[in-house]
Design a protein around this motif. Structure first.
Motif: not given
Length: 194
Positions: A9, A34, A151, A153, A187
């Motif tokens: 992430a 998600f 991933k 964000y 992603v």
């Protein structure tokens, strides 16, 4: 040959944690859509404790049967009193300072990190190997990484822990896919150009 996948992430600006390695702010960005993606595609990347809370503790491993993480990442679990955060996987922790493993499921890699990971990759059969982090471990294993699953964000950190803590080196990857989510997360999956 098994693949080593850095499944990680990060913020929009490429940080996997704040300057102290904390990435908890990213949890605010997790949506039901998600979570369903994680449950169906990467359930093994959720800790055993998280799988219980989210009620997918019985989900079968889809991509990985082994996890490799650094001491800093593992220390987060130890600080919470958890000695085997990914008990549903074979766990390896790269550490020169732990001395002995606090759990029979956790195997320590104390020297020749690259050699140990190459041996895992050379094993016959099984699923892939998940490089869990952190930054310095990913930097040390950059030449061994076959796939990136990032991933991203919708947050900007400004500074912090980079995805790869390593010296400057251009390493080429090919974009395989991008999936967008209602929470603004992406992603991206990349394969290493060899």
């Amino acid at each position: 040959m098994r693949k080593l996948t850095y499944f990680v992430a990060c913020s929009i600006d490429g940080f996997i944690g704040d300057p102290n390695g904390d990435a908890s702010s990213m949890m605010r960005c997790v949506s039901e859509e998600f979570l369903e993606f994680l449950k169906t595609q990467y359930p093994e990347t959720v800790s055993a404790e998280g799988r219980e809370i989210l009620k997918f503790h019985d989900a079968e491993n889809q991509k990985f049967d082994t996890v490799v993480q650094g001491r800093g990442s593992y220390q987060l679990a130890l600080d919470g009193g958890i000695t085997s955060p990914y008990g549903h996987l074979r766990e390896y922790v790269a550490s020169r300072s732990l001395g002995t493993s606090p759990d029979p499921n956790v195997h320590l890699i104390t020297d020749d990190l690259v050699g140990a990971v190459r041996a895992l990759k050379a094993e016959e059969g099984g699923l892939g190997i998940w490089l869990c982090g952190g930054s310095r471990l990913a930097g040390a294993l950059l030449d061994e990484v076959d796939e990136l699953v990032i991933k991203t964000y919708p947050q900007v950190y400004g500074s912090g822990m980079p995805m790869f803590g390593t010296d400057f080196a251009v390493t080429d990857f090919t974009l395989d896919s991008v999936r967008t989510f209602d929470n603004g997360a992406l992603v991206r999956t990349y394969s290493r150009k060899r």
